[in-house]
Scaffold this motif. Structure first.
Motif, PDB file in Angstrom:
ATOM      1  N   VAL A 190      -4.087  17.212   1.148  1.00 56.63           N
ATOM      2  CA  VAL A 190      -5.204  16.328   0.814  1.00 56.63           C
ATOM      3  C   VAL A 190      -4.910  15.660  -0.526  1.00 56.63           C
ATOM      4  N   PHE A 191      -5.029  14.323  -0.559  1.00 55.41           N
ATOM      5  CA  PHE A 191      -4.779  13.534  -1.767  1.00 55.41           C
ATOM      6  C   PHE A 191      -6.074  12.886  -2.243  1.00 55.41           C
ATOM      7  N   ASP A 192      -6.126  12.620  -3.548  1.00 54.78           N
ATOM      8  CA  ASP A 192      -7.185  11.802  -4.133  1.00 54.78           C
ATOM      9  C   ASP A 192      -6.541  10.505  -4.572  1.00 54.78           C
ATOM     10  N   SER A 193      -6.899   9.404  -3.924  1.00 57.51           N
ATOM     11  CA  SER A 193      -6.317   8.107  -4.249  1.00 57.51           C
ATOM     12  C   SER A 193      -7.339   7.290  -5.022  1.00 57.51           C
ATOM     13  N   SER A 194      -6.920   6.802  -6.171  1.00 58.58           N
ATOM     14  CA  SER A 194      -7.807   5.951  -6.968  1.00 58.58           C
ATOM     15  C   SER A 194      -7.473   4.505  -6.657  1.00 58.58           C
ATOM     16  N   GLY A 195      -8.254   3.920  -5.759  1.00 55.24           N
ATOM     17  CA  GLY A 195      -8.033   2.534  -5.372  1.00 55.24           C
ATOM     18  C   GLY A 195      -9.017   1.610  -6.068  1.00 55.24           C
ATOM     19  N   PRO A 196      -8.965   0.344  -5.745  1.00 56.33           N
ATOM     20  CA  PRO A 196      -9.853  -0.632  -6.384  1.00 56.33           C
ATOM     21  C   PRO A 196     -11.331  -0.405  -6.068  1.00 56.33           C
ATOM     22  N   GLU A 197     -11.648   0.231  -4.967  1.00 52.29           N
ATOM     23  CA  GLU A 197     -13.042   0.475  -4.594  1.00 52.29           C
ATOM     24  C   GLU A 197     -13.494   1.881  -4.980  1.00 52.29           C
ATOM     25  N   GLY A 198     -12.723   2.595  -5.757  1.00 54.50           N
ATOM     26  CA  GLY A 198     -13.057   3.965  -6.135  1.00 54.50           C
ATOM     27  C   GLY A 198     -12.094   4.945  -5.477  1.00 54.50           C
ATOM     28  N   ASP A 209      -5.688   4.960   7.026  1.00 46.23           N
ATOM     29  CA  ASP A 209      -6.741   4.386   7.878  1.00 46.23           C
ATOM     30  C   ASP A 209      -7.873   3.788   7.051  1.00 46.23           C
ATOM     31  N   LYS A 210      -8.263   4.483   5.989  1.00 48.03           N
ATOM     32  CA  LYS A 210      -9.355   3.990   5.131  1.00 48.03           C
ATOM     33  C   LYS A 210      -8.954   2.681   4.453  1.00 48.03           C
ATOM     34  N   TYR A 211      -7.724   2.603   3.885  1.00 44.81           N
ATOM     35  CA  TYR A 211      -7.297   1.364   3.217  1.00 44.81           C
ATOM     36  C   TYR A 211      -7.122   0.220   4.219  1.00 44.81           C
ATOM     37  N   ASN A 212      -6.673   0.523   5.427  1.00 41.02           N
ATOM     38  CA  ASN A 212      -6.568  -0.529   6.454  1.00 41.02           C
ATOM     39  C   ASN A 212      -7.955  -1.066   6.824  1.00 41.02           C
ATOM     40  N   GLN A 213      -8.940  -0.169   6.893  1.00 39.70           N
ATOM     41  CA  GLN A 213     -10.318  -0.606   7.184  1.00 39.70           C
ATOM     42  C   GLN A 213     -10.847  -1.470   6.042  1.00 39.70           C
ATOM     43  N   LEU A 214     -10.577  -1.055   4.801  1.00 36.53           N
ATOM     44  CA  LEU A 214     -11.015  -1.859   3.639  1.00 36.53           C
ATOM     45  C   LEU A 214     -10.308  -3.210   3.627  1.00 36.53           C
ATOM     46  N   ALA A 226      -8.159  -8.853  -2.634  1.00 37.05           N
ATOM     47  CA  ALA A 226      -8.545  -7.495  -2.250  1.00 37.05           C
ATOM     48  C   ALA A 226      -7.780  -7.065  -0.994  1.00 37.05           C
ATOM     49  N   LEU A 227      -7.610  -8.018  -0.024  1.00 37.52           N
ATOM     50  CA  LEU A 227      -6.852  -7.728   1.191  1.00 37.52           C
ATOM     51  C   LEU A 227      -5.450  -7.251   0.836  1.00 37.52           C
ATOM     52  N   GLU A 228      -4.753  -7.991  -0.020  1.00 38.19           N
ATOM     53  CA  GLU A 228      -3.382  -7.641  -0.414  1.00 38.19           C
ATOM     54  C   GLU A 228      -3.356  -6.309  -1.159  1.00 38.19           C
ATOM     55  N   ASN A 229      -4.324  -6.082  -2.020  1.00 39.80           N
ATOM     56  CA  ASN A 229      -4.394  -4.849  -2.805  1.00 39.80           C
ATOM     57  C   ASN A 229      -4.553  -3.644  -1.869  1.00 39.80           C
ATOM     58  N   PHE A 230      -5.477  -3.724  -0.914  1.00 36.94           N
ATOM     59  CA  PHE A 230      -5.699  -2.612   0.017  1.00 36.94           C
ATOM     60  C   PHE A 230      -4.470  -2.383   0.908  1.00 36.94           C
ATOM     61  N   GLN A 231      -3.812  -3.457   1.316  1.00 37.35           N
ATOM     62  CA  GLN A 231      -2.607  -3.312   2.130  1.00 37.35           C
ATOM     63  C   GLN A 231      -1.486  -2.626   1.349  1.00 37.35           C
TER      64      GLN A 231
END
Length: 164
Positions: free
Chosen positions: A8-16, A27-32, A44-49
């Motif tokens: 289990v990882f904790d990823s700090s992305g642009p949305e938290g 899967d979560k980042y692809n949905q975002l 935001a699309l490029e960042n999440f990808q």
């Protein structure tokens, strides 16, 4: 690195923070990213990808390592099975030849081989000593019997000797 696939990882992305296994995070980042595309936010699309791609690469490396370990274990299992098969065939051949135990592997007891002795007999501690063999015991001479004094009768007479 451990089992990354299930870690289990904790990823700090642009949305938290996004928490989960690498596949869940991907899967979560692809949905975002889809949501950002629908809203028209190309940045935001490029960042999440990019975030999804990072975990996709991490997962790919872990799966390759896992596959390599699995193949190595399978190779070792095949080698062990082949060795067991060879031993079984060898044992069956021995049994077919009359159960000759001379060909069977013998344990090593740190004793000289029979071929090392001159007579073909197994050496014993007695045969290994340099001292001459012990002399046989002498038989004892019988003890001299002391003649018993003849009992004296009341009259002072000696009893008559028995006739032979």
């Amino acid at each position: 690195m451990g089992n990354v696939v299930n870690r289990v990882f904790d990823s700090s992305g642009p949305e938290g923070k996004v928490r989960g296994t690498p596949q869940q995070i991907i899967d979560k980042y692809n949905q975002l990213a889809r949501d950002a595309q629908l809203s028209g936010d190309r940045v935001a699309l490029e960042n999440f990808q990019q975030h999804a791609e990072h975990y996709l690469r991490l997962l790919g490396v872990a799966q390759k390592e896992q596959e390599a370990r699995r193949e190595e274990q399978e190779r070792q299992n095949r080698e062990r099975q082949a060795e067991r098969d060879r031993e079984r065939v060898h044992r069956q051949e021995r049994e077919a030849n009359g159960g000759d135990l001379a060909d069977a592997p013998q344990p090593d007891f740190d004793q000289p081989d029979i071929s090392e002795t001159e007579s073909g007999l197994v050496e014993t501690p007695e045969s290994q000593s340099d001292a001459p063999p012990p002399k046989p015991k002498r038989q004892r001479k019988p003890k001299k019997q002391v003649e018993e004094a003849a009992p004296v009768l009341d009259g002072g007479e000696e009893p008559p000797e028995a006739a032979e």
